[in-house]
Design a protein around this motif. Sequence first.
Motif, PDB file in Angstrom:
ATOM      1  N   UNK A   1      -5.532  24.642 -54.370  1.00 16.03           N
ATOM      2  CA  UNK A   1      -6.728  24.014 -54.139  1.00 16.03           C
ATOM      3  C   UNK A   1      -7.306  23.774 -56.073  1.00 16.03           C
ATOM      4  N   UNK A   2      -7.200  22.003 -56.382  1.00 14.45           N
ATOM      5  CA  UNK A   2      -6.791  22.162 -57.500  1.00 14.45           C
ATOM      6  C   UNK A   2      -8.810  22.110 -57.702  1.00 14.45           C
ATOM      7  N   UNK A   3      -9.895  21.543 -56.841  1.00 15.05           N
ATOM      8  CA  UNK A   3     -11.665  22.117 -58.005  1.00 15.05           C
ATOM      9  C   UNK A   3     -12.120  21.768 -56.283  1.00 15.05           C
ATOM     10  N   UNK A   4     -13.442  22.140 -56.628  1.00 18.21           N
ATOM     11  CA  UNK A   4     -14.537  22.705 -55.898  1.00 18.21           C
ATOM     12  C   UNK A   4     -15.330  21.677 -56.478  1.00 18.21           C
ATOM     13  N   UNK A   5     -16.822  22.005 -55.493  1.00 21.49           N
ATOM     14  CA  UNK A   5     -18.130  21.222 -55.530  1.00 21.49           C
ATOM     15  C   UNK A   5     -19.401  22.021 -54.452  1.00 21.49           C
ATOM     16  N   UNK A   6     -19.972  22.800 -55.332  1.00 26.73           N
ATOM     17  CA  UNK A   6     -20.388  22.796 -54.246  1.00 26.73           C
ATOM     18  C   UNK A   6     -22.542  22.310 -54.128  1.00 26.73           C
ATOM     19  N   UNK A   7     -23.072  22.434 -54.017  1.00 26.21           N
ATOM     20  CA  UNK A   7     -24.564  21.556 -54.392  1.00 26.21           C
ATOM     21  C   UNK A   7     -25.099  22.408 -53.368  1.00 26.21           C
ATOM     22  N   UNK A   8     -26.922  22.704 -52.933  1.00 25.07           N
ATOM     23  CA  UNK A   8     -27.477  23.641 -51.717  1.00 25.07           C
ATOM     24  C   UNK A   8     -27.974  22.638 -51.901  1.00 25.07           C
ATOM     25  N   UNK A   9     -28.446  22.210 -49.811  1.00 20.52           N
ATOM     26  CA  UNK A   9     -29.397  21.448 -50.037  1.00 20.52           C
ATOM     27  C   UNK A   9     -30.893  22.655 -49.013  1.00 20.52           C
ATOM     28  N   UNK A  10     -32.147  21.225 -49.050  1.00 19.64           N
ATOM     29  CA  UNK A  10     -33.361  22.528 -48.865  1.00 19.64           C
ATOM     30  C   UNK A  10     -33.521  21.964 -47.523  1.00 19.64           C
ATOM     31  N   UNK A 393     -10.523  31.307 -48.299  1.00 21.75           N
ATOM     32  CA  UNK A 393     -11.452  31.226 -47.903  1.00 21.75           C
ATOM     33  C   UNK A 393     -13.065  30.361 -46.929  1.00 21.75           C
ATOM     34  N   UNK A 394     -12.188  29.274 -48.065  1.00 25.16           N
ATOM     35  CA  UNK A 394     -12.860  28.132 -47.757  1.00 25.16           C
ATOM     36  C   UNK A 394     -12.170  26.880 -45.780  1.00 25.16           C
ATOM     37  N   UNK A 395     -12.182  27.775 -45.376  1.00 28.60           N
ATOM     38  CA  UNK A 395     -10.878  27.125 -44.214  1.00 28.60           C
ATOM     39  C   UNK A 395     -11.538  26.298 -44.110  1.00 28.60           C
ATOM     40  N   UNK A 396     -12.983  25.964 -43.568  1.00 29.63           N
ATOM     41  CA  UNK A 396     -13.769  24.589 -42.804  1.00 29.63           C
ATOM     42  C   UNK A 396     -13.650  23.321 -43.883  1.00 29.63           C
ATOM     43  N   UNK A 397     -13.928  23.602 -45.137  1.00 30.73           N
ATOM     44  CA  UNK A 397     -13.100  22.040 -45.713  1.00 30.73           C
ATOM     45  C   UNK A 397     -11.758  22.242 -45.927  1.00 30.73           C
ATOM     46  N   UNK A 398     -10.691  23.118 -45.869  1.00 28.63           N
ATOM     47  CA  UNK A 398      -9.347  23.007 -45.724  1.00 28.63           C
ATOM     48  C   UNK A 398      -8.577  22.725 -44.665  1.00 28.63           C
ATOM     49  N   UNK A 399      -9.911  22.662 -43.124  1.00 35.31           N
ATOM     50  CA  UNK A 399      -9.212  22.298 -41.866  1.00 35.31           C
ATOM     51  C   UNK A 399      -9.104  20.897 -42.233  1.00 35.31           C
ATOM     52  N   UNK A 400     -10.460  20.323 -42.642  1.00 33.37           N
ATOM     53  CA  UNK A 400     -11.135  18.546 -42.603  1.00 33.37           C
ATOM     54  C   UNK A 400      -9.805  18.324 -43.497  1.00 33.37           C
ATOM     55  N   UNK A 401      -9.442  18.867 -44.745  1.00 35.06           N
ATOM     56  CA  UNK A 401      -8.745  18.050 -45.335  1.00 35.06           C
ATOM     57  C   UNK A 401      -7.245  18.176 -44.755  1.00 35.06           C
ATOM     58  N   UNK A 402      -6.866  19.466 -44.437  1.00 35.19           N
ATOM     59  CA  UNK A 402      -5.274  19.216 -43.515  1.00 35.19           C
ATOM     60  C   UNK A 402      -5.341  18.151 -42.245  1.00 35.19           C
ATOM     61  N   UNK A 403      -6.380  17.369 -41.515  1.00 40.01           N
ATOM     62  CA  UNK A 403      -6.830  16.481 -40.962  1.00 40.01           C
ATOM     63  C   UNK A 403      -6.763  14.627 -41.657  1.00 40.01           C
ATOM     64  N   UNK A 404      -7.586  14.937 -42.833  1.00 36.38           N
ATOM     65  CA  UNK A 404      -7.169  14.015 -43.410  1.00 36.38           C
ATOM     66  C   UNK A 404      -6.009  13.651 -43.869  1.00 36.38           C
ATOM     67  N   UNK A 405      -5.122  14.627 -44.108  1.00 38.91           N
ATOM     68  CA  UNK A 405      -3.761  14.213 -44.526  1.00 38.91           C
ATOM     69  C   UNK A 405      -3.064  14.159 -43.571  1.00 38.91           C
ATOM     70  N   UNK A 406      -3.632  14.138 -42.523  1.00 40.83           N
ATOM     71  CA  UNK A 406      -2.220  14.163 -41.380  1.00 40.83           C
ATOM     72  C   UNK A 406      -2.580  12.822 -41.014  1.00 40.83           C
ATOM     73  N   UNK A 407      -3.938  12.583 -40.620  1.00 42.78           N
ATOM     74  CA  UNK A 407      -4.602  11.366 -40.719  1.00 42.78           C
ATOM     75  C   UNK A 407      -3.788  10.005 -41.534  1.00 42.78           C
ATOM     76  N   UNK A 408      -3.480  10.506 -42.616  1.00 41.03           N
ATOM     77  CA  UNK A 408      -3.047   9.665 -43.484  1.00 41.03           C
ATOM     78  C   UNK A 408      -1.748   9.403 -43.662  1.00 41.03           C
ATOM     79  N   UNK A 409      -0.981  10.059 -42.267  1.00 38.67           N
ATOM     80  CA  UNK A 409       0.408  10.202 -43.015  1.00 38.67           C
ATOM     81  C   UNK A 409       1.242  10.622 -44.057  1.00 38.67           C
TER      82      UNK A 409
END
Length: 458
Positions: A1-10, A393-409
Amino acid sequence: MRGKGYTEITQHYPRPGWVEHDPNEIWSAVQSSAKAALDAAGASQADVAAVGITNQRETLVLWDRKTLEPVAPAIVWQDRRTADECERLRDAGNEERVRQVTGLVLDPYFTATKYAWALQNVDRARDAAAGTVDSWLVARLSEGKAHVTDASNASRTLLFDIGRGTWSEEMAELFGVSLANLPEVVDSCGAIAGNVTGIAGDQQAALFGQACTIIGMAKNTYGTGSFVLLNTGADRVMSKTGMLTTVAWRRDGKLTYALEGAIFVTGAALQWLRDGLGIIQSAAEAGPLAESVPNTGGVYLVPAFVGLGAPYWDPYARGTIVGLTRGTGRAHIVRAAVEAMAFQTRDVVEAMERDSGQKLRELRVDGGAAVMDVMCQLQADVLGIPVRRPKLSETTALGAAYLAGLGAGLWQDSDLTGLWKLDREFTPKMSRDEADSLQEGWRRAVERSRGQPGRDNQ
């Protein structure tokens, strides 16, 4: 992972049992988080080859198709305002048919009754685009050109036929809503909208990110709530124990299914101890405080603040603490909140095992609370199987990244093999007799928390 950002919402609580978000705040948080991640990686927008979206699933967002402005606050998955309507539909004998078509249960957790409520109570709702948070974000990212959702999110609405893989006119009629303003259902990866090439609901994304792509593998994500998912492949297992049958993902038009146990409150109980009671100053204190005492001294905390999810599905249950004595201190209460995560998970895992006919060999864990060694060890103890925590531990974001990478070839399925890395394995140390005794005490406490329709605890 190269970088991450985090912002809470109300979180907004306008009335007891109501939970709302500001859709514009969600969009702003995504923008600021994405910028922070790019900055941390030393990258720019031009460097982005694919975007994956993962989101809280059942939350309803309504927006004007032309202006892209929300017409009402988002009604969050935790919101219970439609509990009485679900009770009415259940009493009318609709539960079994709803489960056959959607794989879900009649509960205000899901989107359909939220949408029906909005159509009756929100001005402009009938003409507004309707969708879950992924649809809202795609609409903003595509400047309104795309109105889509993936099959994993669609399967959480009570309006999706998970056998046929399409929106259900029958369910729309039952709940009194129109399908006209719902999004088009697409694959979880592929050419979706612009750079968006992957979408999955948060728990399905975590299942993918935990590399639970083989039938019989399971994960638990400990977030605000906790969600146990078991991959059942092409087999749509219909639960008899209060589990949900859900779409894990859709790829190349083919559906993969999962059994899911949705636990409404786990990490949110620690937030309550911090923000509501002031027992802890930060969530990071919970682990050390829980470890500072050998046990809870007989205290059980049932965090049924918005009712109970699987396997009980009791929207009228309310939070309960039992076993308090003069010797009870804040460490005991904090430990009871941590232990509740493990006890609720065992309730769900045992129900899944009865449904699927197979015993889990291990449980992969992630989410904020999974950083607590004391919780992971207790989870292994009460389940009697190894609990495995990955390095990332950020497996939710990782799963989205895996799917996006597969989807983009950008890569193939074979490239994903071996990417999952073990941080630590927790093996059971407690005797089964002791584990069973603790679980029985928990279940007695749960019974004390159960509610009845029409009582003041609504």
